[in-house]
Design a protein around this motif. Structure first.
Motif, PDB file in Angstrom:
ATOM      1  N   GLU A 145       0.825  -1.208   0.000  1.00 45.04           N
ATOM      2  CA  GLU A 145       0.000   0.000   0.000  1.00 45.04           C
ATOM      3  C   GLU A 145       0.856   1.253   0.000  1.00 45.04           C
ATOM      4  N   HIS A 150       2.964   9.604   1.627  1.00 44.88           N
ATOM      5  CA  HIS A 150       4.009   8.574   1.685  1.00 44.88           C
ATOM      6  C   HIS A 150       5.342   9.206   1.284  1.00 44.88           C
ATOM      7  N   VAL A 153      11.830   6.411   1.933  1.00 42.75           N
ATOM      8  CA  VAL A 153      12.887   6.370   2.949  1.00 42.75           C
ATOM      9  C   VAL A 153      14.153   5.808   2.309  1.00 42.75           C
ATOM     10  N   TYR A 158      17.948   1.752   5.406  1.00 39.38           N
ATOM     11  CA  TYR A 158      17.519   1.760   3.996  1.00 39.38           C
ATOM     12  C   TYR A 158      18.578   2.367   3.078  1.00 39.38           C
ATOM     13  N   HIS A 163      15.318  -3.685   1.277  1.00 37.30           N
ATOM     14  CA  HIS A 163      14.351  -4.488   2.035  1.00 37.30           C
ATOM     15  C   HIS A 163      14.920  -4.968   3.373  1.00 37.30           C
ATOM     16  N   GLU A 204       6.044  -4.879  -5.122  1.00 38.22           N
ATOM     17  CA  GLU A 204       6.340  -3.757  -4.215  1.00 38.22           C
ATOM     18  C   GLU A 204       7.250  -2.748  -4.908  1.00 38.22           C
TER      19      GLU A 204
HETATM   20  N1  SAH Z   1      10.287  -3.845   1.780  1.00 40.51           N
HETATM   21  C1  SAH Z   1      10.620  -2.957   2.857  1.00 40.51           C
HETATM   22  C2  SAH Z   1       9.379  -2.426   3.566  1.00 40.51           C
HETATM   23  C3  SAH Z   1       8.426  -3.480   4.097  1.00 40.51           C
HETATM   24  S1  SAH Z   1       6.882  -2.816   4.681  1.00 40.51           S
HETATM   25  C4  SAH Z   1      11.591  -3.635   3.787  1.00 40.51           C
HETATM   26  O1  SAH Z   1      11.750  -4.847   3.701  1.00 40.51           O
HETATM   27  O2  SAH Z   1      12.198  -2.959   4.613  1.00 40.51           O
HETATM   28  C5  SAH Z   1       5.985  -2.723   3.147  1.00 40.51           C
HETATM   29  C6  SAH Z   1       5.575  -1.328   2.761  1.00 40.51           C
HETATM   30  O3  SAH Z   1       6.657  -0.451   2.886  1.00 40.51           O
HETATM   31  C7  SAH Z   1       5.145  -1.234   1.297  1.00 40.51           C
HETATM   32  O4  SAH Z   1       3.744  -1.354   1.203  1.00 40.51           O
HETATM   33  C8  SAH Z   1       5.624   0.144   0.843  1.00 40.51           C
HETATM   34  O5  SAH Z   1       4.548   1.043   0.827  1.00 40.51           O
HETATM   35  C9  SAH Z   1       6.578   0.578   1.921  1.00 40.51           C
HETATM   36  N2  SAH Z   1       7.950   0.810   1.479  1.00 40.51           N
HETATM   37  C10 SAH Z   1       8.817  -0.093   1.001  1.00 40.51           C
HETATM   38  N3  SAH Z   1      10.027   0.478   0.764  1.00 40.51           N
HETATM   39  C11 SAH Z   1       9.912   1.779   1.121  1.00 40.51           C
HETATM   40  C12 SAH Z   1      10.798   2.892   1.165  1.00 40.51           C
HETATM   41  N4  SAH Z   1      12.081   2.783   0.776  1.00 40.51           N
HETATM   42  N5  SAH Z   1      10.311   4.068   1.599  1.00 40.51           N
HETATM   43  C13 SAH Z   1       9.036   4.199   2.002  1.00 40.51           C
HETATM   44  N6  SAH Z   1       8.156   3.194   1.995  1.00 40.51           N
HETATM   45  C14 SAH Z   1       8.577   1.998   1.579  1.00 40.51           C
END
Ligand code: SAH
Length: 233
Positions: A145, A150, A153, A158, A163, A204
């Motif tokens: 979502e 939004h 990050v 990150y 991920h 995603e």
């Molecule tokens: N895949 C990431 C986040 C997991 S939570 C991780 O493993 O750390 C899943 C949600 O995070 C997704 O629905 C998306 O909306 C959001 N998301 C993923 N990467 C993002 C980022 N770099 N910045 C902001 N939101 C992010």
């Protein structure tokens, strides 16, 4: 701008009574597992303690998530199925296994050193789980979502991987069969998360690309999925 920006705002999923029911079930099973403490092996205690810590780290994010307004919801049927499979194999089945004697026919025994590896893995796992939630803040969601306001990050954990939260979950998932030592309560989570990983990651990343365009492309070019990129593209 993305084609999704005009979609109608929606309520986040997993809110209201289904979420409360799920939590009641988990708390009931956790209490029953604690009551059977004499039947629980030390590796299983480590799993249980890590499970409680992960639940506590996530709880405040789940609460703020419910106040989000969703502008892009990509929780299609395969996504909901793998999310349910994860919920079953990471939470319900292990707790049911610890809370009752019914799954013990599927036990196996590992040497202590293997259990110790599973325990040691909890340290980086919990740290990464904590930091990724802290860095993602209100942008976290259990499914796929995008919320109103939004933000992308790219700092903290990150900075070099895209991920980190899934990396933490991978560590937890790989440790679970080592700690619980049961095919159903422990090991089933590995194929469940592998399926989620394969199904979710491309969707995603496509969703993030639709939302943030070139900025996400640039971010993806300098980062890896779960391991930092060693060479610049
Ligand atoms: N895949 C990431 C986040 C997991 S939570 C991780 O493993 O750390 C899943 C949600 O995070 C997704 O629905 C998306 O909306 C959001 N998301 C993923 N990467 C993002 C980022 N770099 N910045 C902001 N939101 C992010």
């Amino acid at each position: 701008m993305s084609e999704t920006a005009e979609q109608k705002p929606q309520q986040p999923m997993m809110s209201g009574w289904p979420a409360r029911l799920i939590w009641l079930l988990a708390i009931g099973l956790a209490a029953a597992a604690a009551y059977r403490w004499h039947a629980i092996h030390w590796g299983q205690w480590v799993w249980f303690a890590a499970f409680i810590v992960m639940s506590m780290l996530r709880a405040p994010h789940a609460a703020t998530y419910r106040k989000n307004t969703i502008v892009d919801d990509r929780n299609d049927r395969p996504e909901r199925i793998v999310l349910a499979a994860m919920f079953a194999t990471m939470m319900v089945l292990p707790l049911f296994y610890l809370a009752t004697p019914f799954l013990s026919f599927a036990d196996y025994t590992l040497p202590n050193w293997a259990t110790a590896i599973g325990a040691a893995v909890q340290v980086p796992c919990l740290w990464l789980f904590w930091r990724s939630h802290a860095d993602l803040g209100r942008n976290w969601s259990p499914g796929l979502e995008v919320r109103v306001d939004h933000g992308l990050v790219t700092n903290g954990v990150y900075r070099s991987i895209r991920h980190p939260m899934y990396a933490a979950i991978w560590l937890s998932v790989l440790a679970q069969p080592l700690l619980l030592q049961n095919w159903i309560g422990g090991a089933l989570v590995v194929p469940a998360f592998l399926a989620m990983w394969v199904i979710r990651i491309p969707k995603e990343e496509a969703m993030m690309r639709a939302q943030f365009g070139q900025v996400y492309d640039d971010y993806a070019a300098r980062t890896g999925r779960v391991f930092p990129r060693l060479t610049a593209r």
